[in-house]
Design a protein around this motif. Structure first.
Motif, PDB file in Angstrom:
ATOM      1  N   ASP A  65       0.713   3.912  -1.640  1.00 36.95           N
ATOM      2  CA  ASP A  65       0.031   5.060  -1.946  1.00 36.95           C
ATOM      3  C   ASP A  65      -0.907   5.387  -0.904  1.00 36.95           C
ATOM      4  OD1 ASP A  65      -1.771   3.214  -2.646  1.00 36.95           O
ATOM      5  OD2 ASP A  65      -2.480   4.173  -4.327  1.00 36.95           O
ATOM      6  N   VAL A  66      -0.896   4.767   0.204  1.00 31.53           N
ATOM      7  CA  VAL A  66      -1.552   4.989   1.340  1.00 31.53           C
ATOM      8  C   VAL A  66      -0.694   5.485   2.491  1.00 31.53           C
ATOM      9  CG1 VAL A  66      -3.457   4.114   3.137  1.00 31.53           C
ATOM     10  CG2 VAL A  66      -3.121   3.459   0.547  1.00 31.53           C
ATOM     11  N   ASP A  67      -0.732   6.724   3.155  1.00 30.68           N
ATOM     12  CA  ASP A  67      -0.174   7.186   4.425  1.00 30.68           C
ATOM     13  C   ASP A  67      -1.017   6.619   5.569  1.00 30.68           C
ATOM     14  OD1 ASP A  67       1.464   8.779   2.841  1.00 30.68           O
ATOM     15  OD2 ASP A  67       0.113  10.523   2.878  1.00 30.68           O
TER      16      ASP A  67
ATOM     17  N   PHE B 150       0.830  -1.314  -0.019  1.00 29.01           N
ATOM     18  CA  PHE B 150       0.016   0.083  -0.039  1.00 29.01           C
ATOM     19  C   PHE B 150       0.727   1.377  -0.100  1.00 29.01           C
ATOM     20  CE2 PHE B 150      -2.302  -3.296   2.177  1.00 29.01           C
ATOM     21  CZ  PHE B 150      -3.611  -3.246   1.216  1.00 29.01           C
TER      22      PHE B 150
ATOM     23  N   PHE C  84      -7.001  14.701  -0.789  1.00 33.13           N
ATOM     24  CA  PHE C  84      -6.794  13.272  -0.159  1.00 33.13           C
ATOM     25  C   PHE C  84      -8.171  13.002   0.418  1.00 33.13           C
ATOM     26  CE2 PHE C  84      -2.308  14.480  -0.536  1.00 33.13           C
ATOM     27  CZ  PHE C  84      -1.646  13.349  -0.630  1.00 33.13           C
TER      28      PHE C  84
ATOM     29  N   SER D  36      -7.559   2.539  -3.238  1.00 24.54           N
ATOM     30  CA  SER D  36      -6.392   2.183  -2.425  1.00 24.54           C
ATOM     31  C   SER D  36      -6.914   2.254  -0.830  1.00 24.54           C
ATOM     32  CB  SER D  36      -5.240   3.070  -2.787  1.00 24.54           C
ATOM     33  OG  SER D  36      -4.898   3.100  -3.877  1.00 24.54           O
ATOM     34  N   LEU D  37      -7.662   2.913  -0.426  1.00 21.30           N
ATOM     35  CA  LEU D  37      -8.077   3.108   0.886  1.00 21.30           C
ATOM     36  C   LEU D  37      -9.122   2.009   1.096  1.00 21.30           C
ATOM     37  CD1 LEU D  37      -8.922   6.965   1.661  1.00 21.30           C
ATOM     38  CD2 LEU D  37      -7.022   5.627   2.317  1.00 21.30           C
TER      39      LEU D  37
ATOM     40  N   ARG E 110      -4.584   7.800   4.551  1.00 22.18           N
ATOM     41  CA  ARG E 110      -5.038   8.913   3.749  1.00 22.18           C
ATOM     42  C   ARG E 110      -4.431   8.339   2.339  1.00 22.18           C
ATOM     43  NH1 ARG E 110      -2.229  13.359   3.846  1.00 22.18           N
ATOM     44  NH2 ARG E 110      -3.839  14.693   3.619  1.00 22.18           N
ATOM     45  N   SER E 111      -5.103   8.911   1.274  1.00 29.32           N
ATOM     46  CA  SER E 111      -4.661   8.572  -0.167  1.00 29.32           C
ATOM     47  C   SER E 111      -5.634   9.314  -1.094  1.00 29.32           C
ATOM     48  CB  SER E 111      -4.962   7.054  -0.645  1.00 29.32           C
ATOM     49  OG  SER E 111      -4.614   6.756  -1.970  1.00 29.32           O
ATOM     50  N   GLU E 112      -4.910   9.344  -2.294  1.00 30.58           N
ATOM     51  CA  GLU E 112      -5.707  10.401  -3.386  1.00 30.58           C
ATOM     52  C   GLU E 112      -6.712   9.344  -3.983  1.00 30.58           C
ATOM     53  OE1 GLU E 112      -3.409  12.689  -5.843  1.00 30.58           O
ATOM     54  OE2 GLU E 112      -2.017  13.387  -4.212  1.00 30.58           O
ATOM     55  N   GLN E 113      -6.501   8.072  -3.960  1.00 30.45           N
ATOM     56  CA  GLN E 113      -7.309   7.178  -4.388  1.00 30.45           C
ATOM     57  C   GLN E 113      -8.451   6.204  -3.633  1.00 30.45           C
ATOM     58  OE1 GLN E 113      -6.809   6.867  -7.819  1.00 30.45           O
ATOM     59  NE2 GLN E 113      -5.511   8.398  -7.686  1.00 30.45           N
TER      60      GLN E 113
END
Length: 502
Positions: A297-299, A295, A363, A319-320, A313-316
Motif C-alpha cells: 500500500d506504499v507507492d 509494503f 495521500f 505504512s509510511l 506515498r500512502s493513504e496510511q
C-alpha cells in the motif's frame, strides 16, 4: 513628538487587532512607563499618520537612545523594541485560546491568525525581510529559489566586544527553547519579549509552533520539542512529521539531518521546519518507481532531483512510517566504496537522511533525502557538500531548506555581485579575489550580450547554476550512469529486506 509617536503606535496596534479599544489606556501607560514618562499629553498630529509599526518603533527607540533611557547599542535597541511590542500583545494563554478557536473552524484559519499576529507584533521582522534579494532561476529540475539574506543587520564593533566580554549563561539553553518565550534578551542573546508560541500535542508530547523571525518563505515555521535534547532521526521522527501534517494538512514539515555537515545549525535541540509553501522539489516528477516486498500500500519512487530523494506515498501514516524506517535502517548501515559512501568510521556514523512530510490530496507523502557527512583530503568540508569551486557563492551546509531548492546565500554577495557586474561591463571594479576567475569566465560568455540592462539577470542566473552545482555535489548518488546504477543497487537492497517492525 514622542507623545504623537506613542499615540500613533497605539492606534496602529488597534488597527492591526493586537489590542482592542478597551486596552488603549492600559497599553499606553505601559509604553509610557518604559519611556519613563509620568504623563501623557494629547497632541494633534501635524500630518496624516502613514507610518507602519516598524517605523514608529524606530522613532521611539531613537528617542530612548537620545534621552539615555537605553544605550545606543544594537542589542539594547532590539530589547527595548521587543519590550515596547510586548505591551501591545496578549499573553500566550489567550493567543493559544484564539488559535484553537480558529482551528476548530479550519486549521488554515488558525495559522493565518498566528502568522498575521507574528508579523504585526514585529516578531517577524517584515521591514528587514523586504531588504532581502529574492528571485527564481529556471533549471531542468524546475525553478530554484535564490535568497541573498541581508535582513539581519550587522552589529557594531562595540556590541560585538560587549558580547565577547559578557558573562556566559545557559538560560535559555539555546535559541529554540520554550524559555525564550517572553525573555527580554541580553547582550549576545536576542530579544524575545514579544515572542509567542502555540502549544501542539504530538503523540502525547509537548511541542511548540512558532514562526521564524526571518522567514525565508511563506509562513516559515519552526516546530520544537519541549525537551532540550539532541536531534535524532528515528521512526518516531517520521511519525511526528506525518502526524503534524495530518493536523495541519496545508503545511509541509521536515527535519534537518541529525549529523554535522549535513545537519542544520542547531543540532542540540530537536526541532523541525515547515510552512505553507511549495518548493521545486515538491513539484518535481518521478524519475523511476520501485516496489518493496511487504509494503503493497506504499507507492515508491525516485524523484527527478539533483540530490538522491526517495518519495513514499500512502493513504496510511503507519505504512509510511514502517516503509520509511525500513529504508532508513538499511541506509544507516549501507556502504558503496566505489561511490565514496561509507556508513561509519569506527563508532562514528556517516549516513543519515533529511526527511520531509506533506499531505497531497488523500495521500500522505514522505520524502527521504539520503545524506552522508564524510570528509577527505580533497573535500575537507564534506565529500557530499558544496565543493571548492562553488564556495565563493555557497560554502555553508546544505540544510533542509536548501535541499528542497531554496538557496539562502550570505549578505556579502549583495555588494560582491555588483562588482562582478561592473567587471563584465569593463567598468572600474573591486571584485573579490575569490570571484575573479568566475567573473572572467562570465565576461567572456556575456561579452556581446551584456549591458547595463541585462547584466544583473545574467549574473543572477549564474548564481543559480552555482547553487544547483552545490546540490549536485551534495548528492550521494550522482545523476550520471555510475551514480544511478549505485542508486538502483541500494534500492535493490531495500526491496529484498524483510519488513522492519516499528
Amino acid at each position: 513628538m514622542i507623545y504623537q509617536w506613542v499615540q500613533q503606535l497605539i492606534t496602529q496596534a488597534v488597527a492591526a487587532q493586537l489590542i482592542k479599544q478597551e486596552d488603549v489606556i492600559y497599553a499606553r501607560n505601559q509604553v509610557l512607563s518604559l519611556l519613563r514618562l509620568a504623563e501623557f499629553k494629547e497632541e494633534k498630529a501635524e500630518r496624516e499618520n502613514d507610518d507602519e509599526i516598524s517605523d514608529l518603533l524606530e522613532k521611539i527607540v531613537e528617542y530612548a537612545c537620545t534621552h539615555k533611557i537605553i544605550e545606543d547599542l544594537f542589542d539594547e535597541k532590539e530589547i527595548f523594541s521587543s519590550q515596547l511590542m510586548n505591551c501591545l500583545i496578549a499573553r500566550p494563554s489567550f493567543i493559544n485560546q484564539i488559535f484553537y478557536e480558529n482551528y476548530q473552524q479550519n486549521p488554515e484559519f488558525a495559522t493565518d491568525y498566528f502568522y498575521k499576529l507574528s508579523k504585526n507584533s514585529h516578531y517577524i521582522q517584515m521591514k528587514r525581510i523586504r531588504n532581502n534579494i529574492e528571485y527564481k532561476v529556471e533549471t531542468k529540475y524546475g525553478e530554484l529559489d535564490i535568497t541573498i539574506n541581508v535582513s539581519k543587520p550587522e552589529k557594531d564593533p562595540r556590541s560585538i566586544e560587549l558580547e565577547r566580554m559578557a558573562d556566559k549563561s545557559d538560560y535559555p539553553k539555546c535559541l529554540l527553547c520554550i524559555e525564550n518565550e517572553g525573555y527580554a534578551g541580553r547582550i549576545g542573546h536576542p530579544a524575545r519579549s514579544n515572542h509567542r508560541m502555540i502549544r501542539v500535542d504530538l503523540l502525547g508530547e509537548n511541542w511548540y509552533l512558532q514562526f521564524s523571525p526571518y522567514v525565508y518563505y511563506h509562513e516559515h515555521c519552526i516546530l520544537l520539542s519541549e525537551k532540550h535534547t539532541d536531534m535524532k532521526m528515528s521512526a518516531a521522527t517520521f511519525l511526528r512529521l506525518l502526524t503534524f501534517v495530518e493536523k495541519f494538512p496545508h503545511y509541509f514539515v521536515g527535519s534537518n539531518a541529525d549529523l554535522p555537515i549535513v545537519g542544520g545549525s542547531i543540532l542540540s535541540h530537536e526541532h523541525y521546519q515547515g510552512g505553507h509553501y511549495e518548493f521545486a522539489m515538491t513539484k518535481a516528477d518521478s524519475d523511476w518507481t520501485f516496489e518493496m516486498a511487504g509494503f503493497q500500500d506504499v507507492d515508491c519512487s525516485i524523484v527527478k532531483w539533483p540530490m538522491a530523494v526517495i518519495r513514499l506515498r500512502s493513504e496510511q501514516i503507519g505504512s509510511l512510517v514502517e516503509a520509511g524506517s525500513h529504508i532508513f535502517l538499511k541506509w544507516q548501515n549501507y556502504s558503496d566504496e566505489s561511490l565514496e559512501i561509507i556508513s561509519r568510521t569506527g563508532e562514528t556514523p556517516h549516513n543519515t537522511i533529511t526527511p520531509i512530510a506533506r499531505k497531497n490530496g488523500d495521500f500522505f507523502e514522505l520524502d527521504m533525502v539520503l545524506r552522508n557527512n564524510r570528509t577527505n583530503d580533497d573535500h575537507p568540508l564534506g565529500i557530499f557538500h558544496p565543493h571548492a569551486d562553488v564556495h565563493h557563492i555557497k560554502k555553508e551546509n546544505i540544510g533542509l531548506i536548501e535541499v528542497m531548492g531554496l538557496a539562502v546565500l550570505p549578505a556579502r554577495l549583495k555588494e560582491e555581485l555588483e562588482e562582478v557586474e561592473k567587471y563584465i561591463l569593463d567598468e572600474a571594479h573591486r571584485v573579490a579575489d575569490y570571484h575573479l576567475a568566475w567573473a572572467e569566465e562570465l565576461k567572456v560568455r556575456y561579452r556581446v550580450t551584456a549591458n547595463e540592462t541585462t547584466v544583473e539577470s545574467f549574473v543572477r542566473a549564474e548564481v543559480g547554476k552555482k547553487f544547483l552545482k552545490g546540490l549536485e555535489d551534495a548528492a550521494v548518488f550522482k545523476r550520471n550512469a555510475e551514480g544511478q546504477e549505485g542508486f538502483q543497487r541500494f534500492i535493490g537492497a531495500c526491496s529484498s529486506m524483510n519488513v522492519v517492525e516499528v
